[in-house]
Write a protein that holds these residues in place. Sequence first.
Motif: not given
Lengths: 421, 267
Positions: A1-3, A6, A81, A83, A151, A199, A250, B204, B210-211, B225, B231
């Motif tokens: 999911m886009p945040h 970030t 983080n 999620d 995006q 991304v 990004w 890290y 973020a991804r 981790y 997730q």
Amino acid sequence: MPHSSTSANSISRRYLLAATGALALTAACGSNTGRAGGAGDRPALDQWYHQYGEAGTEQAVKRYAAAYRRAEITIEWRPGNYDQQTAAALLTKNAPDVFEGSPTLDQIQGGQVADLTDLLDGVREDFNPAVLTPKTYKGKVYGIPQAIDMQMLYYRKSLLDKAGVRPPQTLDELVDAARALTTKDVKGLFLGNDGGAGVLGATPLRAAGLELVTSDGAVGFDDPQAARTLGKLHRFHKDDSLLLGAPTDWSDPSAFLQGLTAMQWTGLWALPQIEKALGDDFGVLPFPRDGARGRPSVPVGAYGSAVSAHSGHIDAAKAYVKWLWVERTDYQEDFALSYGFHIPARISLAKKAAALAKGAAAEAVRFTTEHGYAQPLLWTARSQTAYQDALSRIITEGADPEAQIRAVVATANAELKRVRS
Amino acid sequence: MWLSFFDAHNTVTPIDFVGLDNYSEILGDPSFISSLVTFVVFSLFIVPATYGLSLALALMVARLRFAQAFFRSVFFLPTACSYVVAAMIWKLSIFNGVRFGLANTVLGWFGGSDTAWLSTTSPPWYWLVIVTVRLWLQAGFYMVILLAGLQRIPRTLYEAAAVDGARPGWQVFRYITFPQLRATSVAVVLLLVINAFQAFDEFYNLLSTARGYPPYARPPLVYLYYVALGQGQNLGLGSAGAVILALIIAVVAVVQARWFGLGRQED
């Protein structure tokens, strides 16, 4: 999911330890949360949001919460983080009663999030299906979409004109444009500091006419076209036309605004900032199509408002979610458009929003309706890691796309089998 | 450890006993194996490099006749800096990939072109960033320990060696200083190895986005981790990986202690 924001993604071993320790403690002490519990006649509810980058959002959600009369709402604004924090908290009794997020399939199957289907009675059709579907499992809804993020590709018109390049309509044209736009100080394209594996995700596959997971729950990219399309992404690297190692990633338009790159892939949320800095010297595009069955593609996503199944006040929490995210359309519009820049999840609200009626914003709404896709619920974290690793190897190391995709298909098949059993 | 024998997706109170399935799964996972290889390579490099640098610093500082306290403090100071902060400085200001990064500015003076230090896999420049940040942070600390070791060597040994005609410099170092430092060195190397195995923070913070995390330079703790606490929330599989990692560290530590004779009476 886009945040939409970030922020710096930092964590330390000590933090991890503290988190694990807290987990162990909370498991031991039950629900001693220090909350007032039922001190007054109104139940006390905890609500979590991730940290939005745009000024004013935190004050806005606190204002909405303060206006609610039937429960005492405590807002927690959580950097980092997000999620992963919610995933860990949901394992404990200390989970927030209400939180924004995208309930994963594991969380739904594990009975960690409450069924919210009845909150949408009569208005379900008004929620954009692209973002409601990934919150739905076996017909039941587990998150009420808040606001849509999407995006797209931003490009500097003046730089394209100078290089004699027209806005790219196919992936090949994008590769050529990025090369033509690269000079000593300005790179052609910015896809994030990892070269795009993070991304882009499934966007190139979609643009090749493929899917991650088909509607009947099978792997949707076991096709020779997948290797052809993903293989082309390595050419950005080979041509040295990608911006890498920029101070921001990004999700932040700074690299584009500072003139480090002529084109950047970033979110709709960056539009107001870009408009302010560049006036009309920019344009937007979806990810361009590739191959015979290709179509343009943009990823869309929405955090949903969800309720923890372990909450002591499930009914009160559901009533609050219904009030805020179903009934109060004025707040929903304010939330989507007054701070950052999102598309309201309600189709009726998106249609009448003046801010979305013209220019690049109108284009973005059109891309969302015509080319938008969301990550399917059946696509698990494990499949995602395998896919992202493969994509990263293809893009940065020039690994053989066919072999990489074969490995991902095997992992994804096993995961789909696990979650569907 | 208990979790590692269960199918613990999204739960810490699992009921589905799966025996050794988690172990066979994680050992058959090429990403986990490659993460083990990553950190073996990393340890093989960082341990001798840090030891060498600390020893060199200690020898230099020990020979100083004035301002010894000053230099001791200067080299020791980075130890007080957190890994997270140091990683951020390395990533954002020294080794960023654009023209105004410190490393690229220096490179520019010599006519080099901009390098994306953390995103380039051939040659693997990211190792330069990871290794230098750790060296900067650790060398001072081990220098102080080695310095203490150096100061415990009786001066009479050096005097005796001088009388016997040992040339100052390499010969004295080879036959007096280094053997006398043995106990300190063993402790330092052991600590360094354990530290290397626990590597997480700077990896890290330097490489994750973020991804997620790129598939290169991914040590086991980072990989676990993402599997267990990210997730994925596959706590059973993560626990199995952690148990394997703990076993490896224990075995290496024991083997190393035996080999160097840690704690053995000096003869």
